[in-house]
Design a protein around this motif. Structure first.
Motif, PDB file in Angstrom:
ATOM      1  N   LYS A 110       0.772 -12.480 -53.300  1.00 45.42           N
ATOM      2  CA  LYS A 110       0.281 -13.583 -53.446  1.00 45.42           C
ATOM      3  C   LYS A 110      -0.504 -13.617 -52.760  1.00 45.42           C
ATOM      4  O   LYS A 110       0.019 -15.880 -52.392  1.00 45.42           O
ATOM      5  N   THR A 111      -1.092 -13.374 -50.814  1.00 49.15           N
ATOM      6  CA  THR A 111      -0.932 -14.489 -49.849  1.00 49.15           C
ATOM      7  C   THR A 111      -1.958 -15.916 -50.127  1.00 49.15           C
ATOM      8  O   THR A 111      -1.385 -16.411 -49.882  1.00 49.15           O
ATOM      9  N   ALA A 112      -3.164 -15.454 -50.535  1.00 48.04           N
ATOM     10  CA  ALA A 112      -3.949 -16.313 -50.887  1.00 48.04           C
ATOM     11  C   ALA A 112      -3.528 -17.979 -51.858  1.00 48.04           C
ATOM     12  O   ALA A 112      -3.495 -19.546 -50.977  1.00 48.04           O
ATOM     13  N   ALA A 113      -2.467 -17.375 -52.897  1.00 43.50           N
ATOM     14  CA  ALA A 113      -1.937 -19.063 -53.481  1.00 43.50           C
ATOM     15  C   ALA A 113      -0.381 -18.916 -52.483  1.00 43.50           C
ATOM     16  O   ALA A 113      -0.298 -20.285 -52.864  1.00 43.50           O
ATOM     17  N   ALA A 114      -0.007 -18.388 -51.859  1.00 39.47           N
ATOM     18  CA  ALA A 114       1.292 -19.366 -51.437  1.00 39.47           C
ATOM     19  C   ALA A 114       1.631 -18.265 -50.347  1.00 39.47           C
ATOM     20  O   ALA A 114       2.267 -17.842 -49.579  1.00 39.47           O
ATOM     21  N   PRO A 115       0.453 -18.819 -49.201  1.00 42.92           N
ATOM     22  CA  PRO A 115       0.508 -18.030 -48.158  1.00 42.92           C
ATOM     23  C   PRO A 115       1.734 -18.618 -46.780  1.00 42.92           C
ATOM     24  O   PRO A 115       2.093 -17.706 -46.127  1.00 42.92           O
ATOM     25  N   HIS A 116       2.358 -19.761 -46.497  1.00 39.44           N
ATOM     26  CA  HIS A 116       3.556 -20.265 -46.285  1.00 39.44           C
ATOM     27  C   HIS A 116       4.828 -19.229 -46.787  1.00 39.44           C
ATOM     28  O   HIS A 116       5.443 -18.765 -45.747  1.00 39.44           O
ATOM     29  N   THR A 117       4.814 -18.688 -47.914  1.00 41.57           N
ATOM     30  CA  THR A 117       5.710 -18.069 -48.174  1.00 41.57           C
ATOM     31  C   THR A 117       5.585 -16.468 -48.508  1.00 41.57           C
ATOM     32  O   THR A 117       6.627 -16.302 -47.890  1.00 41.57           O
ATOM     33  N   VAL A 118       4.448 -16.412 -48.634  1.00 38.74           N
ATOM     34  CA  VAL A 118       4.000 -15.195 -47.806  1.00 38.74           C
ATOM     35  C   VAL A 118       4.646 -14.828 -45.945  1.00 38.74           C
ATOM     36  O   VAL A 118       5.060 -13.528 -45.878  1.00 38.74           O
ATOM     37  N   ASN A 119       3.704 -15.920 -45.542  1.00 38.98           N
ATOM     38  CA  ASN A 119       3.518 -15.803 -43.321  1.00 38.98           C
ATOM     39  C   ASN A 119       5.407 -16.019 -43.559  1.00 38.98           C
ATOM     40  O   ASN A 119       5.910 -14.835 -43.268  1.00 38.98           O
ATOM     41  N   SER A 120       6.370 -16.223 -44.384  1.00 37.99           N
ATOM     42  CA  SER A 120       7.873 -16.473 -44.171  1.00 37.99           C
ATOM     43  C   SER A 120       8.662 -15.203 -44.763  1.00 37.99           C
ATOM     44  O   SER A 120       9.271 -14.612 -43.542  1.00 37.99           O
ATOM     45  N   PHE A 121       8.213 -14.504 -45.682  1.00 39.52           N
ATOM     46  CA  PHE A 121       8.659 -13.134 -46.012  1.00 39.52           C
ATOM     47  C   PHE A 121       8.124 -11.889 -44.670  1.00 39.52           C
ATOM     48  O   PHE A 121       8.773 -10.978 -44.866  1.00 39.52           O
ATOM     49  N   ASP A 122       6.679 -12.137 -44.067  1.00 34.02           N
ATOM     50  CA  ASP A 122       6.465 -11.311 -43.498  1.00 34.02           C
ATOM     51  C   ASP A 122       7.313 -11.490 -42.093  1.00 34.02           C
ATOM     52  O   ASP A 122       8.171 -10.033 -41.444  1.00 34.02           O
ATOM     53  N   PHE A 123       7.492 -12.636 -41.578  1.00 32.14           N
ATOM     54  CA  PHE A 123       8.415 -13.164 -40.681  1.00 32.14           C
ATOM     55  C   PHE A 123       9.796 -12.506 -40.580  1.00 32.14           C
ATOM     56  O   PHE A 123      10.621 -11.807 -39.962  1.00 32.14           O
ATOM     57  N   LEU A 124      10.422 -13.198 -42.183  1.00 28.38           N
ATOM     58  CA  LEU A 124      12.068 -12.387 -41.922  1.00 28.38           C
ATOM     59  C   LEU A 124      12.589 -11.150 -42.213  1.00 28.38           C
ATOM     60  O   LEU A 124      12.991 -10.400 -41.486  1.00 28.38           O
ATOM     61  N   ALA A 125      11.168 -10.289 -43.214  1.00 28.48           N
ATOM     62  CA  ALA A 125      11.528  -8.686 -43.063  1.00 28.48           C
ATOM     63  C   ALA A 125      10.971  -8.602 -41.546  1.00 28.48           C
ATOM     64  O   ALA A 125      11.522  -7.326 -41.581  1.00 28.48           O
ATOM     65  N   GLY A 126       9.879  -9.075 -40.673  1.00 27.21           N
ATOM     66  CA  GLY A 126       9.611  -8.689 -39.856  1.00 27.21           C
ATOM     67  C   GLY A 126      11.156  -8.767 -38.548  1.00 27.21           C
ATOM     68  O   GLY A 126      11.462  -8.087 -37.649  1.00 27.21           O
ATOM     69  N   GLU A 127      12.105  -9.998 -38.965  1.00 32.88           N
ATOM     70  CA  GLU A 127      13.619  -9.914 -38.153  1.00 32.88           C
ATOM     71  C   GLU A 127      14.322  -9.088 -38.715  1.00 32.88           C
ATOM     72  O   GLU A 127      15.228  -8.809 -38.182  1.00 32.88           O
ATOM     73  N   GLY A 128      14.300  -8.280 -39.608  1.00 34.66           N
ATOM     74  CA  GLY A 128      15.165  -7.816 -40.448  1.00 34.66           C
ATOM     75  C   GLY A 128      16.245  -8.410 -41.147  1.00 34.66           C
ATOM     76  O   GLY A 128      17.804  -8.359 -41.827  1.00 34.66           O
ATOM     77  N   TYR A 129      16.343  -9.293 -41.420  1.00 36.04           N
ATOM     78  CA  TYR A 129      17.126 -10.802 -41.848  1.00 36.04           C
ATOM     79  C   TYR A 129      16.901 -10.214 -43.200  1.00 36.04           C
ATOM     80  O   TYR A 129      18.418 -10.496 -43.625  1.00 36.04           O
ATOM     81  N   PHE A 130      16.720  -9.267 -43.966  1.00 34.66           N
ATOM     82  CA  PHE A 130      17.166  -8.598 -45.595  1.00 34.66           C
ATOM     83  C   PHE A 130      17.821  -7.806 -45.844  1.00 34.66           C
ATOM     84  O   PHE A 130      18.691  -7.158 -46.666  1.00 34.66           O
ATOM     85  N   ASP A 131      17.636  -7.321 -44.381  1.00 28.47           N
ATOM     86  CA  ASP A 131      18.128  -5.734 -44.293  1.00 28.47           C
ATOM     87  C   ASP A 131      19.648  -5.390 -44.601  1.00 28.47           C
ATOM     88  O   ASP A 131      20.624  -6.456 -43.697  1.00 28.47           O
ATOM     89  N   HIS A 132      20.377  -4.973 -45.307  1.00 26.22           N
ATOM     90  CA  HIS A 132      21.485  -4.690 -45.312  1.00 26.22           C
ATOM     91  C   HIS A 132      22.319  -6.254 -46.547  1.00 26.22           C
ATOM     92  O   HIS A 132      24.013  -6.146 -46.018  1.00 26.22           O
TER      93      HIS A 132
END
Length: 271
Positions: free
Chosen positions: A125-147
Motif C-alpha cells: 500500500k504505497t500511497a497509504a504507507a510510504p515510509h513503511t514501503v520505502n523502508s521495506f524496499d530499502f531493507l530488501a535491497g540490502e538483503g536484510y531479510f534474506d535467510h
C-alpha cells in the motif's frame, strides 16, 4: 463420686467435642486449600491475560480478542511441511536513521517472500504507507531479510505469523524506527485485521516500527495500532494456511512455528 451415668455423659461430651474439633480443622484446611487453588488460578489467569494483551505484536523488545483455545499441535505430532533453507547467512546490519524516501509514491509495488514453505506475494500500500514501503524496499535491497526465520506463530485469539527479525528472538531491528501510517485503513473494521493483512509489529508505543511485521492468516481482533501496509495474494494465503496448520511449539497458542519458515529471499518490485 461420679456415677456411671455421669461418666457416660462426660465421655459422650468429650467425643462430641473431638468430632467438632476435627470438623472445624477439616473446614479450615479446605478453606486454605481452596484459597490456594483460587490464588494459583488467579495468577495463571492474570499472567495469561498479561501475555495476551501486552504481547500482541511487540517488536518483542512481543501480536485482544475472544480466543479459540484449542492447543496447537506439538512438534512431535507434526511433520514439518517446509523445505530445507537455501545456503547463506543472515546479514547483521543496522543503520542510525530511517532511509530517505526514494520510492515513487504514485506507483504500485509488490514484495515477494521466497520462503522454505512457498512464495508469499504481497501487494504493498504505497500511497497509504510510504515510509513503511520505502523502508521495506530499502531493507530488501540490502538483503536484510534474506535467510531470516519467521520466529512467531500465534494461533489463539489472534492468528498471525511474525517475521522480519534477523536475530530470530523477537527483539531485533534495523537500528531505526519508522512512523505509524494508515491506521484508519478502510479494511480495518471493528478493530479487526482481516485475513491477508500484512502489518508492522511495534513495541506497543507509537512510531516504534522497525523491521518486524506480521501476516494475518485468519481475521484477528486487534486495536488499530499496527500499520497495515500490504495484502497477501490468494496463493500466498495457501502458504500461510499450511504454516498455520502445523501449529506452534508450545501448544498454548503462541510460540515458534513448528514449520521451519525461513525467508530465503525478499524482493520489492515496482510494478
Amino acid at each position: 463420686m461420679v456415677t456411671q451415668e455421669q461418666r457416660k455423659r462426660q465421655l459422650a461430651r468429650e467425643k462430641f467435642l473431638r468430632q467438632q474439633q476435627r470438623r472445624t480443622a477439616a473446614r479450615r484446611k479446605s478453606r486454605v486449600r481452596n484459597s490456594v487453588i483460587a490464588s494459583v488460578l488467579g495468577v495463571i489467569l492474570v499472567g495469561s491475560l498479561a501475555l495476551y494483551t501486552t504481547g500482541v505484536m511487540k517488536d518483542d523488545d512481543k501480536t485482544n480478542a475472544s480466543a479459540d483455545t484449542t492447543p496447537s499441535a506439538t512438534p512431535s505430532a507434526v511433520k514439518d511441511p517446509c523445505e530445507k533453507a537455501a545456503s547463506g547467512k543472515v546479514k547483521e546490519l543496522t543503520w542510525k536513521k530511517e532511509p530517505a524516501i526514494k520510492i515513487d509514491k504514485s506507483a504500485d509495488y509488490t514484495m515477494k517472500l521466497a520462503t522454505t514453505c512457498g512464495d508469499i506475494d504481497i501487494a504493498l500500500k504505497t500511497a497509504a504507507a510510504p515510509h513503511t514501503v520505502n523502508s521495506f524496499d530499502f531493507l530488501a535491497g540490502e538483503g536484510y531479510f534474506d535467510h531470516t526465520k519467521c520466529h512467531r506463530l500465534t494461533s489463539s485469539g489472534i492468528y498471525v505469523l511474525q517475521c522480519g527479525d534477523p536475530t530470530g528472538t523477537g527483539s531485533g531491528g534495523p537500528g531505526y524506527t519508522i512512523p505509524d501510517e494508515n491506521l484508519k485503513d478502510k479494511s480495518l473494521k471493528d478493530n479487526v485485521y482481516p485475513a491477508g493483512t500484512v502489518a508492522m509489529a511495534n513495541t506497543s508505543q507509537p512510531n516504534t516500527g522497525g523491521s518486524q511485521f506480521f501476516l494475518v492468516y485468519q481475521d484477528s481482533q486487534l486495536p488499530p495500532s499496527y500499520t497495515p501496509f500490504g495484502t497477501v495474494s490468494a496463493e500466498g494465503m495457501k502458504v500461510l494456511q499450511k504454516i498455520a496448520a502445523a501449529g506452534e511449539n508450545t501448544g498454548a497458542g503462541d510460540g515458534a512455528p513448528n514449520a521451519t519458515v525461513v525467508i530465503d529471499k525478499a524482493t520489492v518490485t515496482k510494478s
